[in-house]
Design a protein around this motif. Structure first.
Motif, short mmCIF file in Angstrom:
data_model
loop_
_atom_site.label_atom_id
_atom_site.label_comp_id
_atom_site.label_asym_id
_atom_site.label_seq_id
_atom_site.Cartn_x
_atom_site.Cartn_y
_atom_site.Cartn_z
N SER A 110 0.85 -1.42 0.07
CA SER A 110 0.12 -0.11 0.04
C SER A 110 0.84 1.28 0.12
O SER A 110 1.48 1.52 1.07
CB SER A 110 -0.72 0.17 1.24
N HIS A 111 0.53 2.00 -0.97
CA HIS A 111 1.62 3.25 -1.17
C HIS A 111 0.81 4.27 -1.44
O HIS A 111 -0.11 4.49 -1.98
CB HIS A 111 2.53 3.07 -2.30
N GLU A 112 1.46 5.38 -0.96
CA GLU A 112 1.08 6.83 -1.35
C GLU A 112 1.60 7.31 -2.52
O GLU A 112 2.70 6.64 -3.03
CB GLU A 112 1.36 7.91 -0.28
N PHE A 136 9.01 4.21 -5.43
CA PHE A 136 8.86 4.50 -6.93
C PHE A 136 10.11 5.00 -7.49
O PHE A 136 9.95 5.40 -8.64
CB PHE A 136 7.66 5.57 -7.02
N ALA A 137 11.16 5.25 -6.93
CA ALA A 137 12.47 5.53 -7.45
C ALA A 137 13.10 4.27 -7.87
O ALA A 137 13.77 4.24 -8.84
CB ALA A 137 13.49 6.09 -6.50
N LYS A 138 12.54 3.07 -7.53
CA LYS A 138 13.08 1.72 -7.80
C LYS A 138 12.31 1.01 -8.53
O LYS A 138 12.66 0.14 -9.24
CB LYS A 138 13.39 1.11 -6.49
N PHE A 139 10.68 1.11 -8.52
CA PHE A 139 9.88 0.56 -9.18
C PHE A 139 8.76 1.42 -9.83
O PHE A 139 8.59 2.40 -9.11
CB PHE A 139 9.19 -0.66 -8.23
N THR A 171 5.16 2.96 -10.28
CA THR A 171 3.90 3.03 -9.36
C THR A 171 3.26 1.89 -9.38
O THR A 171 2.83 1.55 -10.55
CB THR A 171 3.16 4.51 -9.80
N HIS A 172 2.70 1.63 -8.32
CA HIS A 172 1.77 0.30 -7.99
C HIS A 172 1.37 0.27 -6.67
O HIS A 172 1.66 1.19 -5.86
CB HIS A 172 2.84 -0.89 -8.05
N CYS A 173 0.34 -0.20 -6.54
CA CYS A 173 -0.53 -0.49 -5.39
C CYS A 173 -0.81 0.81 -4.53
O CYS A 173 -0.52 1.14 -3.30
CB CYS A 173 0.16 -1.42 -4.44
N LEU A 174 -1.39 1.93 -5.42
CA LEU A 174 -1.57 3.14 -4.56
C LEU A 174 -2.93 2.97 -3.73
O LEU A 174 -3.96 2.03 -4.04
CB LEU A 174 -2.03 4.00 -5.65
N GLU A 175 -2.88 3.43 -2.64
CA GLU A 175 -3.92 3.24 -1.44
C GLU A 175 -5.38 3.18 -2.12
O GLU A 175 -5.25 4.30 -3.10
CB GLU A 175 -3.88 4.35 -0.46
N ASP A 176 -6.05 2.50 -1.91
CA ASP A 176 -7.60 2.45 -2.40
C ASP A 176 -7.56 2.20 -3.80
O ASP A 176 -8.80 2.98 -4.34
CB ASP A 176 -8.27 3.72 -1.66
N SER A 177 -6.58 1.91 -4.51
CA SER A 177 -6.75 1.82 -6.10
C SER A 177 -7.09 0.37 -6.36
O SER A 177 -7.08 -0.55 -5.53
CB SER A 177 -5.48 2.17 -6.73
N TRP A 178 -7.75 0.13 -7.58
CA TRP A 178 -7.85 -1.03 -8.10
C TRP A 178 -6.56 -1.92 -8.01
O TRP A 178 -6.74 -3.17 -7.47
CB TRP A 178 -8.35 -1.07 -9.43
N GLY A 179 -5.42 -1.64 -8.31
CA GLY A 179 -4.16 -2.18 -8.11
C GLY A 179 -3.87 -2.72 -6.56
O GLY A 179 -3.17 -3.68 -6.60
N ARG A 216 -1.76 -3.91 5.83
CA ARG A 216 -1.27 -2.94 4.90
C ARG A 216 0.04 -2.51 5.33
O ARG A 216 0.65 -2.10 6.30
CB ARG A 216 -2.06 -1.57 4.98
N LYS A 217 1.09 -2.70 4.19
CA LYS A 217 2.35 -2.40 4.38
C LYS A 217 2.68 -1.41 3.28
O LYS A 217 2.24 -1.77 2.25
CB LYS A 217 3.26 -3.74 4.59
N ASN A 218 4.21 -0.86 3.53
CA ASN A 218 4.47 -0.03 2.35
C ASN A 218 6.00 -0.20 2.28
O ASN A 218 6.90 0.40 1.66
CB ASN A 218 4.23 1.60 2.63
N ARG A 219 6.64 -1.33 3.00
CA ARG A 219 7.94 -1.60 2.78
C ARG A 219 7.79 -3.05 2.36
O ARG A 219 6.97 -3.99 2.48
CB ARG A 219 8.74 -1.32 3.78
#
Length: 184
Positions: A53-55, A61-64, A66-74, A97-100
């Protein structure tokens, strides 16, 4: 004996064909993961789903991409697994929910598994682990389980990576360095 199935990041952005970081390898393990979740719930066992889960400005996102944005379909659990969750299973399913990379970093996973002082639950006796990516989030979550001396089974047919060489290396490290039970 408290046994928990930990399902790592089986989300649309990693598994679904239109996901931002989807891979054929992740799609290939979905039936196996589905069967593991179904069997665990049918046996009355607990299932933990980690959700990346990411903002929008996340440093990852410097490494990968954009993915798994909070509350998105992804960011959502894939529909095939979501369909297994019913009112009857609610008390045995926990979302983290994790962001690391690690499912333990700044989450309630250690407390949920009963691995902290004063935890409200009995300590887990065994963890089964499946999900994506073998060499990233699965590996770092498995490493934390090993450091806590939790007997852990990693199902090789139930983990996948976009990088097959890294997948094989991670499974080898889980077995030889972390001392986990890697089931072929």
């Amino acid at each position: 004996m408290r046994r928990v199935l930990v399902v790592v990041d089986m989300q649309n952005d990693f598994v679904s064909e239109k996901g931002a970081l989807s891979s054929k390898a992740a799609q290939k393990i979905l039936p196996f993961v589905h069967d593991k979740v179904r069997a665990a719930l049918a046996a009355g066992e607990e299932v933990v789903f980690t959700l990346d889960s990411h903002e929008e400005d996340d440093a990852e996102f410097a490494k990968f991409p954009t993915h798994c944005l909070e509350d998105s379909w992804g960011q959502q659990l894939v529909p095939e697994l979501e369909a297994l969750l019913t009112e009857d299973t609610t008390s045995r399913v926990h979302f983290v929910r994790k962001n690391r990379y690690s499912g333990f970093y700044r989450t309630d996973l250690a407390e949920y598994l009963g691995l902290t002082d004063g935890a409200s639950r009995d300590p887990v006796a065994e963890v089964d682990l499946v999900g994506v990516c073998t060499n990233i989030c699965c590996f770092f979550t498995a490493e934390e389980l090993a450091n806590r001396d939790v007997p852990t089974k990693v199902y090789a047919r139930g983990v996948a990576s976009f990088d097959q060489e890294a997948h094989a290396f991670a499974l080898s490290q889980m077995k030889t360095v972390l001392g986990l039970d890697v089931i072929e």
